[in-house]
Design a protein around this motif. Structure first.
Motif, short mmCIF file in Angstrom:
data_model
loop_
_atom_site.label_atom_id
_atom_site.label_comp_id
_atom_site.label_asym_id
_atom_site.label_seq_id
_atom_site.Cartn_x
_atom_site.Cartn_y
_atom_site.Cartn_z
N ASN A 39 0.82 -1.21 0.00
CA ASN A 39 0.00 0.00 0.00
C ASN A 39 0.86 1.26 0.00
OD1 ASN A 39 -2.39 -1.41 -0.17
ND2 ASN A 39 -2.64 -1.54 2.03
N ALA A 40 1.98 1.25 0.69
CA ALA A 40 2.88 2.39 0.66
C ALA A 40 3.43 2.60 -0.75
CB ALA A 40 4.02 2.20 1.65
N GLN A 41 3.79 1.51 -1.42
CA GLN A 41 4.27 1.60 -2.80
C GLN A 41 3.18 2.12 -3.73
OE1 GLN A 41 5.51 -2.50 -3.14
NE2 GLN A 41 7.65 -2.00 -2.67
N ARG A 42 1.96 1.67 -3.51
CA ARG A 42 0.84 2.15 -4.34
C ARG A 42 0.57 3.63 -4.13
NH1 ARG A 42 -3.94 -2.26 -4.00
NH2 ARG A 42 -4.99 -0.63 -5.19
N MET A 43 0.77 4.12 -2.90
CA MET A 43 0.62 5.57 -2.66
C MET A 43 1.66 6.33 -3.47
SD MET A 43 -0.21 5.97 1.42
CE MET A 43 -0.09 7.75 1.41
N ALA A 44 2.91 5.88 -3.46
CA ALA A 44 3.97 6.55 -4.22
C ALA A 44 3.67 6.50 -5.72
CB ALA A 44 5.32 5.91 -3.91
N LYS A 45 3.21 5.36 -6.20
CA LYS A 45 2.88 5.23 -7.63
C LYS A 45 1.73 6.15 -8.01
CE LYS A 45 4.57 0.52 -8.13
NZ LYS A 45 4.23 -0.90 -8.27
N ALA A 47 0.90 9.01 -6.58
CA ALA A 47 1.42 10.39 -6.58
C ALA A 47 2.25 10.64 -7.83
CB ALA A 47 2.25 10.63 -5.32
N ALA A 48 3.06 9.66 -8.21
CA ALA A 48 3.88 9.80 -9.40
C ALA A 48 3.03 9.92 -10.66
CB ALA A 48 4.83 8.60 -9.52
N ALA A 49 2.01 9.09 -10.78
CA ALA A 49 1.14 9.13 -11.95
C ALA A 49 0.43 10.47 -12.09
CB ALA A 49 0.12 7.99 -11.89
N ALA A 50 0.06 11.06 -10.96
CA ALA A 50 -0.68 12.32 -10.98
C ALA A 50 0.23 13.53 -11.24
CB ALA A 50 -1.42 12.51 -9.66
N THR A 51 1.52 13.37 -11.03
CA THR A 51 2.43 14.52 -11.15
C THR A 51 3.45 14.39 -12.27
OG1 THR A 51 3.96 13.55 -9.56
CG2 THR A 51 2.24 15.03 -8.69
N GLY A 52 3.58 13.22 -12.85
CA GLY A 52 4.58 13.01 -13.89
C GLY A 52 5.98 12.75 -13.35
N LEU A 53 6.09 12.55 -12.05
CA LEU A 53 7.37 12.23 -11.42
C LEU A 53 7.49 10.71 -11.25
CD1 LEU A 53 7.30 15.01 -8.68
CD2 LEU A 53 8.68 15.00 -10.78
N ALA A 73 -7.51 1.98 -2.18
CA ALA A 73 -8.34 2.31 -3.34
C ALA A 73 -8.90 3.72 -3.23
CB ALA A 73 -9.46 1.29 -3.50
N ALA A 74 -9.32 4.11 -2.04
CA ALA A 74 -9.85 5.46 -1.85
C ALA A 74 -8.75 6.50 -2.03
CB ALA A 74 -10.50 5.58 -0.48
N ILE A 75 -7.56 6.20 -1.55
CA ILE A 75 -6.44 7.13 -1.70
C ILE A 75 -6.10 7.27 -3.18
CG2 ILE A 75 -3.97 7.43 -1.26
CD1 ILE A 75 -4.53 6.25 1.55
N GLU A 76 -5.99 6.16 -3.89
CA GLU A 76 -5.67 6.21 -5.32
C GLU A 76 -6.73 7.01 -6.08
OE1 GLU A 76 -3.19 2.08 -5.94
OE2 GLU A 76 -5.38 1.97 -5.82
N ALA A 77 -7.98 6.86 -5.71
CA ALA A 77 -9.04 7.61 -6.38
C ALA A 77 -8.95 9.11 -6.09
CB ALA A 77 -10.41 7.08 -5.94
N GLY A 78 -8.45 9.48 -4.92
CA GLY A 78 -8.39 10.88 -4.55
C GLY A 78 -7.14 11.62 -4.97
N VAL A 79 -6.09 10.91 -5.33
CA VAL A 79 -4.81 11.57 -5.64
C VAL A 79 -4.90 12.55 -6.81
CG1 VAL A 79 -2.44 11.15 -6.45
CG2 VAL A 79 -3.35 9.91 -4.49
N PRO A 80 -5.61 12.26 -7.89
CA PRO A 80 -5.70 13.27 -8.96
C PRO A 80 -6.24 14.62 -8.47
CG PRO A 80 -6.40 11.16 -9.80
CD PRO A 80 -6.25 11.00 -8.30
#
Length: 141
Positions: A39-45, A47-53, A73-80
């Motif tokens: 889940n920590a790795q998915r948070m980083a991924k 954030a990266a997908a939403a920022t281009g980093l 899943a909720a965090i991934e949905a909210g990151v954009p």
């Protein structure tokens, strides 16, 4: 000494002594929790997908209840929405700090059995965060 998976992952990411951003959730520490590293790795991924980093450009931080699986899943949905609300202002920094302080005052009062997590995007002046709040568990069906 026990270290939460987001701490371990962040140490790996900071091996080059550089970070481009921080992604954090408040309400769930993602410590001693099922799927913590994944889940920590998915948070980083996310954030990266939403920022281009790159995922390695992010420190991953979580604070809150210990031992409960993170609602990734909720965090991934909210990151954009988080990325869209980024601001480079002193007030945005203060808002982020206050969000962390608020959850420390509330969520660390003790573990709550029979809880599930809901996540919502919280927008304040120039700052956004994912906040996972404990709510009473209700079985469906």
């Amino acid at each position: 000494m026990v270290k939460a998976d987001p701490v371990i992952l962040t140490r790996e990411h900071l091996a080059d002594h550089k970070a481009q951003g921080i992604i954090f959730d408040s309400g769930n520490a993602n410590a001693c929790a099922p799927k913590g590293m994944e889940n920590a790795q998915r948070m980083a991924k996310a954030a990266a997908a939403a920022t281009g980093l790159a995922p390695e450009d992010f420190a991953v931080c979580s604070t809150g209840i210990i031992g409960v699986e993170l609602n990734i899943a909720a965090i991934e949905a909210g990151v954009p929405a988080l990325a869209a609300a980024l601001a480079d202002t002193p007030q945005a920094s203060l808002d982020a700090a206050q969000a962390i302080l608020d959850v420390l005052a509330e969520a660390k009062l003790g573990s709550m059995p029979n809880t599930q997590l809901r996540a919502e995007v919280v927008r304040e002046t120039g700052c956004s965060e994912i906040q996972s709040s404990p709510v009473p568990f209700q079985a469906s069906g």
